[in-house]
Scaffold this active site. Structure first.
Site, PDB file in Angstrom:
ATOM      1  N   SER A  51       0.794  -1.228   0.000  1.00 53.38           N
ATOM      2  CA  SER A  51       0.000   0.000   0.000  1.00 53.38           C
ATOM      3  C   SER A  51       0.828   1.281   0.000  1.00 53.38           C
ATOM      4  CB  SER A  51      -0.931   0.014   1.223  1.00 53.38           C
ATOM      5  OG  SER A  51      -0.194  -0.107   2.429  1.00 53.38           O
ATOM      6  N   ASP A 331      -3.951   7.963   7.824  1.00 52.41           N
ATOM      7  CA  ASP A 331      -4.735   7.059   8.658  1.00 52.41           C
ATOM      8  C   ASP A 331      -3.799   6.343   9.629  1.00 52.41           C
ATOM      9  OD1 ASP A 331      -3.447   5.121   7.139  1.00 52.41           O
ATOM     10  OD2 ASP A 331      -5.187   4.650   5.892  1.00 52.41           O
ATOM     11  N   HIS A 334      -0.692   4.893   7.122  1.00 51.15           N
ATOM     12  CA  HIS A 334      -0.233   5.474   5.860  1.00 51.15           C
ATOM     13  C   HIS A 334      -0.007   6.979   5.955  1.00 51.15           C
ATOM     14  CE1 HIS A 334      -2.765   1.929   4.651  1.00 51.15           C
ATOM     15  NE2 HIS A 334      -1.615   1.639   4.054  1.00 51.15           N
TER      16      HIS A 334
END
Length: 356
Positions: A51, A331, A334
């Site tokens: 990610s 978040d 990230h």
């Protein structure tokens, strides 16, 4: 990426030797690649990982990265990035002077963009299977091999390309979540890093000139860990895990460079860059400021939901800060677009090594 309770003591690890970075030049290769001042200039970017570099490969029906408020800063709506905007891939592409490579799942709908490379990264994946549906790193590399067999990319294309490989802890999350013995974790970490070395060599052996691999970020500074101190301090015991991983990775990269007699493999030091930005509460130029850098912008209203969650009536089960550009983290794990930009500015000078 999720990482839960990776608590263990720091294991000392000594690196032997220094990387051999001979100034080897292949005259034929020079003619095949765009040059500036006699230096290698990659024109394509191939991305493998998770990610931290995914720009839209995860399925829309499953991934939080396709839900509001992700993408609120760029491009203004959810677009598959695990951030409010741009991620690491976008900034590496910017440094190279090319457009961000197309996410692999959209390759048939944006063939003109294939000239800039392809992004094979999937949020949630790891070096090995992590219990998710996303393809692991070996499978991602297989996707590129498939495109080569199809004739989408030639040997010349690969020789003028850079690979970006990101690993941010999903293998270790999966190990802990599956009940793996904590006393065996150092051995498992060695297993992960050794497989990384195998994968990096495969990418290079395919013809990719330079392979850039990220170190593990300080996992004890992620909001999912700093929440226990009200976002006031990092968990240094957790950071010791990152340190251990990174020391082993450095040794693997050193051995690969010794074998190739060139600086074909380079480490992108996310550990140091994250640490520097968090310590300074902003980038070194002072253009970006994060007053509470360990606190995320998008925060769930309870521990059993996540950023982007909604109840059965469509009510948001999260809150979003007024100025995402003032938050380093978007978040629980990230960085925000501003966070990634600060990291990029910290790393920009070291990225020049890809041209050697």
């Amino acid at each position: 990426m999720e990482l839960h309770g990776l608590f263990f003591l720091l294991f000392l690890f000594t690196i032997a030797g220094e990387p051999v970075c001979a100034n080897v030049r292949d005259r034929r290769l020079k003619k095949l690649t765009t040059q500036a001042n006699g230096e290698f200039r990659p024109t394509k970017l191939f991305v493998f990982g998770d990610s931290y570099s995914d720009t839209g490969n995860n399925p829309k029906r499953l991934a939080s990265s396709w839900k509001t408020p992700y993408g609120v800063t760029f491009p203004g709506k959810p677009a598959g990035r695990y951030s409010d905007g741009r991620v690491l891939t976008d900034y590496v592409a910017r440094f190279m002077g090319i457009k961000s490579p197309l996410a692999y799942q959209w390759r048939k709908y944006g063939q003109k963009r294939l000239q800039y490379g392809v992004n094979f990264a999937y949020g949630g994946t790891g070096v090995f299977d992590t219990g998710n549906l996303e393809p692991n790193m070996t499978t991602q590399i297989g996707f590129l091999q498939g495109l080569i067999k199809e004739g989408v990319y030639t040997k010349r294309d690969l020789e003028s390309s850079l690979a970006l490989v990101t690993v941010s802890g999903n293998d270790y999350s999966a190990y802990i979540s599956s009940g793996g013995p904590r006393q065996d974790l150092p051995s498992f970490m060695s297993h992960v890093v050794n497989q990384m070395g195998i994968n990096l060599k495969v990418i290079h052996d395919m013809g990719v000139r330079k392979v850039l691999v990220s170190s593990l970020q300080p996992i004890g500074c992620l909001p999912q860990q700093t929440v226990f101190s009200s976002y006031q301090q990092c968990n240094e015991t957790e950071n010791a895990a990152s340190y251990y991983h990174n020391q082993m990775l450095q040794q693997v990269v050193t051995e690969l460079n010794n074998a190739t007699k060139d600086c074909s493999f380079l480490i992108l030091d996310l550990f140091s860059s994250f640490t520097t930005v968090l310590k300074n509460k902003g980038d070194y130029t002072g253009s970006l400021k994060f007053d509470t850098p360990l606190k995320p912008c998008c925060m769930p209203t309870s521990s059993d939901v996540y950023c982007g969650s909604r109840d059965e009536n469509g009510k948001a089960l999260y809150t979003v800060c007024n100025e995402p550009e003032s938050a380093f983290f978007w978040d629980s794990v990230h960085p925000s677009q501003a966070g990634w930009r600060a990291v990029y500015l910290t790393l920009r000078s070291s990225l020049n090594r890809i041209y050697s």
